[in-house]
Design an enzyme around this catalytic site. Structure first.
Site, mmCIF file in Angstrom:
data_model
loop_
_atom_site.group_PDB
_atom_site.id
_atom_site.type_symbol
_atom_site.label_atom_id
_atom_site.label_comp_id
_atom_site.label_asym_id
_atom_site.label_seq_id
_atom_site.Cartn_x
_atom_site.Cartn_y
_atom_site.Cartn_z
ATOM 1 N N TYR A 125 69.552 17.543 64.636
ATOM 2 C CA TYR A 125 68.832 16.561 64.708
ATOM 3 C C TYR A 125 68.523 15.723 66.792
ATOM 4 O O TYR A 125 67.324 15.491 66.819
ATOM 5 C CB TYR A 125 69.352 15.348 64.264
ATOM 6 N N LYS A 155 81.995 21.686 58.580
ATOM 7 C CA LYS A 155 81.692 22.764 56.964
ATOM 8 C C LYS A 155 82.199 23.252 58.292
ATOM 9 O O LYS A 155 81.797 24.526 59.151
ATOM 10 C CB LYS A 155 80.613 22.853 57.216
ATOM 11 N N ASP A 166 80.041 21.078 50.803
ATOM 12 C CA ASP A 166 79.539 21.515 49.514
ATOM 13 C C ASP A 166 80.537 20.520 49.107
ATOM 14 O O ASP A 166 79.848 19.961 47.163
ATOM 15 C CB ASP A 166 79.045 23.156 49.651
ATOM 16 N N ASP A 223 72.996 12.469 56.689
ATOM 17 C CA ASP A 223 71.230 12.218 56.157
ATOM 18 C C ASP A 223 71.222 12.267 54.250
ATOM 19 O O ASP A 223 70.381 12.161 53.682
ATOM 20 C CB ASP A 223 70.200 13.468 56.736
#
Ligand code: NAD
Length: 349
Positions: free
Chosen positions: A124, A172, A205, A229
């Site tokens: 971002y 991740k 995930d 987000d």
């Protein structure tokens, strides 16, 4: 005492939900001196920029702001005002509680989750460019040790201050070994300083699946910007939708309170969407100001109106009862009336 607060109504449904929140806050009896500032589409037309410097100056001077959502054009046009504001004011921690209220249409009852999202870096930061126009483009994702350490420490301090049992770091690092690998390494180091709080990590995930299946296993979740987000919208879905999800953007000495949801421009001006998220963001602001009793009253009145289910917007009604839903303004009226009735009852008790 009168609190001088920057009020940024925003655009789309922003002005409607911000007005509802302002009215409910004023009905607590606390005095506010609102410093109203325009940002977003209106400011673009008036000042040639969606985020005039005067908005930032106002928040710096008043230290606290209540903000409605602001539209960001998709794919082109100006960059996100919301991201720019958080970065310019170094509001590094976004805190998004997701708590079920009786009366909401949810699969899991009794949830009480908090997403802590890093607000200043990651994808971002918006460092991106065309490599070959129309053929290839590149985004640069920067993760630093200081920002990672600061947000993880914030999550643990928040957990300790609010008697929470566990912090889960979401990442991740199996694929993004350098960036998320650094974040996870730093998180593990920081966690050692908080032996009283349980710590674990989850791959993002799998985290999404686990939150849908067994959300009550989780407590405080901390993660970088993009995952935060997405996961915070997922958590708001678990507790009744974006209409009921409040948020706070906190820095070391500045704070901007805003709902998790966006400007929903397709509903602008229709007096249709739920003001609860904005009102509960106002309650978070009251807590930040030290006005705990007033915050409790606002939250209790919201909970009562939602659980009664009569004066609520359509998103809180089963589809078959859509037509009996009330508008943004009428739901705020019901919350104010509930607060006033309860106050009158406690005064006479
Ligand atoms: P959105 O959150 O505006 O709306 C998505 C859907 O969620 C709506 O169509 C509606 O069904 C539901 N919803 C949202 N707010 C609700 C409410 N108060 N009550 C009931 N239902 C509600 O997301 P979007 O459509 O992806 O984004 C619209 C614009 O908002 C975009 O320009 C986006 O960039 C911007 N945005 C701003 C912020 C912010 O200001 N902090 C946050 C997210 C998105």
């Amino acid at each position: 005492m009168t609190y001088r607060i920057t009020l940024i109504p925003g655009d789309g449904i922003g002005p409607e939900v911000a007005t509802a929140a302002r009215r409910v806050l004023e009905a607590t009896g606390i005095e506010f001196d609102w410093d109203v500032q325009q940002a977003g589409r209106g400011a673009m037309q008036q000042h040639g920029t969606p985020l005039p410097e005067s908005v930032l100056e106002s928040v710096r001077a008043n230290r606290v702001a209540l903000k409605g959502p602001i539209t960001t054009p998709v794919g082109s046009g100006f960059r996100s005002v919301n991201v720019a504001l958080r970065r310019a004011l170094d509001l590094y921690a976004s805190v998004r509680p997701a708590r079920t209220m009786e009366g909401t249409l949810v699969c899991h009852q009794g949830l009480d989750l908090v997403v802590v999202r890093e607000n200043t870096e990651g994808l971002y930061a918006g460092i991106e460019h065309d490599v070959i126009p129309d053929m290839a483009a590149e985004s640069i994702r920067i993760i630093t040790r200081p920002a990672s350490e600061r947000i993880v420490r914030f999550a643990f301090d928040y957990a300790r201050a609010n008697s929470r049992r566990k912090v889960t770091v979401v990442h991740k690092a199996n694929i993004l070994k350098a960036t998320d690998g650094l974040f996870l390494k730093v998180a593990r180091e920081v966690a050692r300083e908080y032996p009283d709080i349980e710590f674990e990590d989850r791959i993002v995930d799998a985290m999404c699946m686990l939150l849908v299946q067994r959300p009550s296993d989780y407590d405080v979740l901390v993660m970088h910007n993009l995952y935060g987000d997405i996961v915070s919208d997922l958590c708001s879905g678990l507790v009744g939708g974006l209409g009921v999800a409040p948020g706070a953007n906190l820095g070391d000495d500045l704070a901007v309170f805003e709902p998790v949801h966006g400007s929903a421009p397709e509903y602008a001006g229709q007096n249709k969407l739920n003001p609860t998220a904005a009102i509960l963001s106002g309650a978070l602001m009251l807590r930040y100001l030290g006005e705990r009793e007033a915050a409790d009253r606002v939250e209790a009145a919201v909970a009562k109106v939602v659980s009664d289910g009569r004066y609520v917007t359509f998103d809180l009604k089963p589809a078959s009862e859509d037509r009996s839903a009330v508008g943004t303004r009428e739901m705020a009226d019901a919350i104010i009336a509930t607060m006033q009735t309860r106050r009158a009852l406690s005064d006479t008790a």
